[in-house]
Design a protein around this motif. Sequence first.
Motif, PDB file in Angstrom:
ATOM      1  N   THR A 222      63.055  12.078 -13.391  1.00  0.00           N
ATOM      2  CA  THR A 222      64.156  12.315 -14.330  1.00  0.00           C
ATOM      3  C   THR A 222      63.826  13.384 -15.366  1.00  0.00           C
ATOM      4  N   LYS A 223      62.538  13.679 -15.556  1.00  0.00           N
ATOM      5  CA  LYS A 223      62.146  14.724 -16.493  1.00  0.00           C
ATOM      6  C   LYS A 223      60.717  15.146 -16.200  1.00  0.00           C
ATOM      7  N   ILE A 224      60.453  16.447 -16.245  1.00  0.00           N
ATOM      8  CA  ILE A 224      59.083  16.963 -16.194  1.00  0.00           C
ATOM      9  C   ILE A 224      58.981  18.107 -17.190  1.00  0.00           C
ATOM     10  N   GLN A 225      57.927  18.085 -17.992  1.00  0.00           N
ATOM     11  CA  GLN A 225      57.727  19.104 -19.016  1.00  0.00           C
ATOM     12  C   GLN A 225      56.239  19.422 -19.118  1.00  0.00           C
ATOM     13  N   SER A 226      55.902  20.685 -19.166  1.00  0.00           N
ATOM     14  CA  SER A 226      54.505  21.073 -19.292  1.00  0.00           C
ATOM     15  C   SER A 226      54.179  21.430 -20.731  1.00  0.00           C
ATOM     16  N   LEU A 227      52.927  21.208 -21.102  1.00  0.00           N
ATOM     17  CA  LEU A 227      52.445  21.524 -22.439  1.00  0.00           C
ATOM     18  C   LEU A 227      51.068  22.159 -22.297  1.00  0.00           C
ATOM     19  N   PRO A 228      50.867  23.374 -22.799  1.00  0.00           N
ATOM     20  CA  PRO A 228      49.565  24.032 -22.646  1.00  0.00           C
ATOM     21  C   PRO A 228      48.448  23.231 -23.319  1.00  0.00           C
ATOM     22  N   LYS A 229      47.273  23.206 -22.681  1.00  0.00           N
ATOM     23  CA  LYS A 229      46.081  22.631 -23.303  1.00  0.00           C
ATOM     24  C   LYS A 229      45.424  23.732 -24.135  1.00  0.00           C
ATOM     25  N   ILE A 230      45.552  23.624 -25.439  1.00  0.00           N
ATOM     26  CA  ILE A 230      45.122  24.697 -26.335  1.00  0.00           C
ATOM     27  C   ILE A 230      43.641  25.019 -26.151  1.00  0.00           C
ATOM     28  N   GLU A 231      42.842  23.971 -25.923  1.00  0.00           N
ATOM     29  CA  GLU A 231      41.397  24.198 -25.822  1.00  0.00           C
ATOM     30  C   GLU A 231      40.971  24.739 -24.459  1.00  0.00           C
ATOM     31  N   THR A 232      41.896  24.729 -23.480  1.00  0.00           N
ATOM     32  CA  THR A 232      41.565  25.216 -22.129  1.00  0.00           C
ATOM     33  C   THR A 232      42.658  26.180 -21.670  1.00  0.00           C
TER      34      THR A 232
END
Length: 279
Positions: A222-232
Amino acid sequence: MTTKIAIQGIKGSFHHQVVKEYFSENVDIDECLSFEELIDSLIAGKSDQAVMAIENSIAGPIIPNYALIDKNNLHIIGEHYLNIQQNLMALKGQKIEDIKEVHSHPMALLQCMDFLKQYPNIKLVEDKDTAETARRIQEKQLTGIAAIASVTASEMYDLDIIASSIQTIKNNMTRFVIIKKQNSFLPESEINRASVKFELDHKRGSLAAVLNVMSDCKLNLTKIQSLPKIETPWKYSFFVDVTFEKYEDFAKAKALLNIMAEYFKVLGEYKNTKPLSES
């Protein structure tokens, strides 16, 4: 024993309206100025549970709130959908012709712009909170000033609604989640929705493989969202919501994703309450 619920905003806000609709027992409210303060209230034990907006049918998911739940190892134990109805309100006896200024949160003003354009002589003033504006009008007996807020705010602060449901898009639904420090264990027969987080190796086809597993296990994404891994750099966390008919299908998917993903975490397993008209 009374349950203490943390909300973002003050009494009369949409978060407070969710509390009134979701909780059947008597509850106390802990008013928090920000979502970070709401989380702190929960972690410090000032509140037992919290209500947090997580997604809007127009604006989309509120990813920072997913990240707050994840970072603080909190658990989603339920959800509630609220049809956001914006109303113009003022002191009793005031009419639209008496209004010189409308004060509200910038998002509320934006949502009602088509209505407000009909009154070019009214000054629009941005404020920090819809319900707080309504309270201030009553406390200071401000004539000539109206607020845009919920029906709950008009009732709580004894204001007249001089124009109801003035938002431009009439079907504006916000999804709220109920969160706790400890997981709430429902019978598996009642669980048909889950929120998860996973991280994948940065190689071709890794996300497609995960999505195929979900499909094979009869999960509805029903939902997919990506979030960058700041440290990688160039690595991402994925926040995903799924629904399913049988818990064993989700359990099978969990076992497989635990193997496939570099990191896998369940943020919550709970009951799907999405309105049928929205499914």
